[in-house]
Design an enzyme around this catalytic site. Structure first.
Site, short mmCIF file in Angstrom:
data_model
loop_
_atom_site.label_atom_id
_atom_site.label_comp_id
_atom_site.label_asym_id
_atom_site.label_seq_id
_atom_site.Cartn_x
_atom_site.Cartn_y
_atom_site.Cartn_z
N CYS A 69 1.02 -1.18 -0.13
CA CYS A 69 -0.22 0.15 -0.02
C CYS A 69 0.93 1.31 0.08
CB CYS A 69 -1.03 -0.06 1.17
SG CYS A 69 -2.13 1.15 1.45
N CYS A 73 0.31 4.83 7.02
CA CYS A 73 -0.10 4.44 8.17
C CYS A 73 0.91 3.66 9.07
CB CYS A 73 -1.58 3.72 8.15
SG CYS A 73 -2.56 4.44 6.81
N CYS A 76 0.31 -0.06 10.24
CA CYS A 76 0.00 -0.75 9.30
C CYS A 76 1.18 -1.92 8.83
CB CYS A 76 -0.87 -0.31 8.26
SG CYS A 76 -1.69 -1.40 7.32
N CYS A 113 -16.73 -9.53 5.07
CA CYS A 113 -15.95 -8.48 5.10
C CYS A 113 -14.76 -8.34 4.06
CB CYS A 113 -15.59 -7.74 6.35
SG CYS A 113 -16.78 -7.40 7.41
N CYS A 144 -19.45 -6.33 3.27
CA CYS A 144 -18.87 -5.23 3.60
C CYS A 144 -17.67 -5.29 3.03
CB CYS A 144 -18.74 -5.23 5.33
SG CYS A 144 -17.61 -3.91 5.97
N CYS A 204 -19.45 1.55 8.58
CA CYS A 204 -18.87 1.02 9.59
C CYS A 204 -17.69 2.00 9.86
CB CYS A 204 -18.52 -0.32 9.26
SG CYS A 204 -17.39 -1.36 10.01
N ARG A 276 -17.91 -3.12 17.52
CA ARG A 276 -17.46 -4.44 17.49
C ARG A 276 -16.05 -4.36 18.24
NH1 ARG A 276 -16.68 -4.96 11.74
NH2 ARG A 276 -18.99 -5.51 11.90
N1 SAM Z 1 -6.89 0.51 3.07
C1 SAM Z 1 -7.93 0.59 3.71
C2 SAM Z 1 -7.99 1.83 4.71
O1 SAM Z 1 -7.17 2.13 5.33
O2 SAM Z 1 -9.40 2.02 4.95
C3 SAM Z 1 -8.67 -0.80 4.04
C4 SAM Z 1 -7.75 -1.59 4.84
S1 SAM Z 1 -6.98 -1.02 6.41
C5 SAM Z 1 -6.04 -2.30 6.95
C6 SAM Z 1 -8.55 -1.03 7.44
C7 SAM Z 1 -8.39 -0.73 8.93
O3 SAM Z 1 -7.76 -1.67 9.76
C8 SAM Z 1 -7.48 0.45 9.26
O4 SAM Z 1 -8.26 1.75 9.27
C9 SAM Z 1 -7.09 0.16 10.92
O5 SAM Z 1 -8.19 0.74 11.62
C10 SAM Z 1 -7.20 -1.39 11.06
N2 SAM Z 1 -5.95 -1.63 11.18
C11 SAM Z 1 -4.81 -1.83 10.35
N3 SAM Z 1 -3.51 -2.25 11.13
C12 SAM Z 1 -3.97 -2.60 12.19
C13 SAM Z 1 -3.18 -2.76 13.41
N4 SAM Z 1 -1.86 -3.35 13.24
N5 SAM Z 1 -3.79 -2.94 14.44
C14 SAM Z 1 -5.23 -2.86 14.59
N6 SAM Z 1 -5.83 -2.42 13.61
C15 SAM Z 1 -5.48 -2.12 12.41
FE1 SF4 Z 2 -2.97 1.27 3.37
FE2 SF4 Z 2 -2.69 -0.01 5.69
FE3 SF4 Z 2 -3.26 2.55 5.43
FE4 SF4 Z 2 -5.21 0.87 4.94
S1 SF4 Z 2 -4.46 1.09 6.76
S2 SF4 Z 2 -4.20 2.85 3.67
S3 SF4 Z 2 -3.93 -0.80 3.95
S4 SF4 Z 2 -1.49 1.29 4.82
#
Ligand code: SAM
Ligand code: SF4
Ligand code: DTB
Length: 329
Positions: A69, A73, A76, A113, A144, A204, A276
């Protein structure tokens, strides 16, 4: 008993469109400051007024496109900017997603989802996802997806395919957001949520705790979610899963009671939403999960794996439901 309530009093005569109760950050913070027993009692009262307290909704999560990606973030595993153990995988084939959905349904999930590691979907990608939605829906499952930020018209395409929910988390307070993510803005998240809402898809949206945010940040995030008009139908509260290689890998864990207080604050401020208990359950004991359910959580991810990290799995969850007398819906 503490009697904190929304800033705008609602009367039975208030017309529906303006019946939006506004929570100030200080009011939500005041909930956090209540003695824990009072807070839990109040949350459980609100919960019982709106839900059967022994019922928990179960969603199965699948990663339809993993890793690589563009976004940064800090929590992530799927950001291309950090060296994590997650390996990049292309968008799944529709048949493979469908097979996973069949299995989820057979195991008792009510919602499926699908998550993709994108900043946002390209047109070609969205076409494939709409096929997935149509097919999964035809199995009798709620659908979802979480695909990142949407461009104009894309939410309508998803609605047209029959999508029930779009997941797009606020993730944290607007003031703290820049310390966690710099490649997009908190306002961009709000904008996508508003597009989803306008397309007639259920929202959500929730966040992550334990990223080094303050209690005030947590209260502000809860207040912002609660003040969406209407609030999200589903509110995932994630406990940060620490991912080696990410900037937040060594962040100190949030105290369990502070996590439970956040669940209670979400329940009280969003009485009719499903809250949730999301990522982080694997590291929680049964007692901690029970406390979260008592505080008003009534939904879980029901699968062995979340997107890239592990989840308790259906055997452990079934055993927990049996022990607590919880029923799936
Ligand atoms: N890329 C899209 C986005 O950012 O909306 C969808 C996938 S992203 C992985 C979905 C959500 O997963 C993030 O908004 C975050 O809240 C959650 N998430 C990702 N990594 C995480 C982690 N290490 N611990 C807890 N929640 C996490
Ligand atoms: Fe990309 Fe992870 Fe951020 Fe979603 S949460 S936008 S998958 S870096
Ligand atoms: C949400 O709020 N949590 C889920 C889902 N929505 C997409 C994702 C949790 C991801 C946890 C870390 C991982 O498995 O990579």
């Amino acid at each position: 008993m503490n009697t904190i309530s929304p800033a705008v009093a609602l009367t039975p005569d208030t017309p529906a469109p303006v019946r939006s109760a506004k929570w100030t950050v200080s009011q939500v913070e005041a909930l956090y400051q209540m003695p824990l027993m009072d807070l839990l009692f109040r949350a459980q009262q609100v919960h019982r007024e709106n839900f059967d307290p022994n019922e928990v909704q179960r969603s199965t999560l699948i990663s339809i496109k993993t890793g690589g990606c563009s976004e940064d973030c800090s929590y992530c595993s799927q950001s291309a900017r950090y060296k994590t153990e997650t390996e990049r995988e292309a968008l799944m084939q529709v048949e493979d997603v469908l097979a996973a959905a069949r299995e989820a349904k057979a195991k008792g999930a009510s919602r499926f989802c699908m998550g993709a590691a994108w900043r946002g979907p390209k047109e070609k990608e969205l076409e494939v996802v709409t096929q997935m939605i149509r097919e999964v829906k035809s199995l009798g499952l709620e659908t979802c997806v979480t695909l990142g930020m949407l461009k104009e018209g894309q939410a309508d395409q998803l609605k047209e395919a029959g999508l029930d929910y779009y997941n797009h988390n606020l993730d944290t307070d607007a003031e703290f957001y820049g310390q966690v993510i710099t490649t997009h803005k908190h306002a961009d998240r709000v904008d996508t949520i508003s597009q989803v809402r306008h397309a007639g898809i259920k929202v959500c949206s929730g966040g992550i705790l334990g990223m080094g945010e303050s209690r005030r940040n947590r209260a502000a995030m809860v207040a912002q979610l609660a003040n969406l008009n209407p609030p999200p139908e589903s509110v995932p509260i994630n406990n940060l899963v620490s991912i080696p290689g990410t900037p937040l890998a060594k962040t100190e864990q949030i105290d369990n009671f502070e996590f439970v207080r956040t669940i209670a604050a979400a329940r009280i401020t969003m009485p009719t939403s499903f809250v949730r208990l999301s990522a982080g359950r694997e590291a929680m004991g049964d007692e901690m999960q029970a406390l979260c359910f008592f505080a008003g959580a009534n939904s879980i991810f029901y699968c062995d794996k979340l997107l890239t990290t592990s989840n308790p799995g259906i055997d452990r969850d079934q055993a927990l439901f049996d022990k607590l007398g919880l029923r799936p819906i």
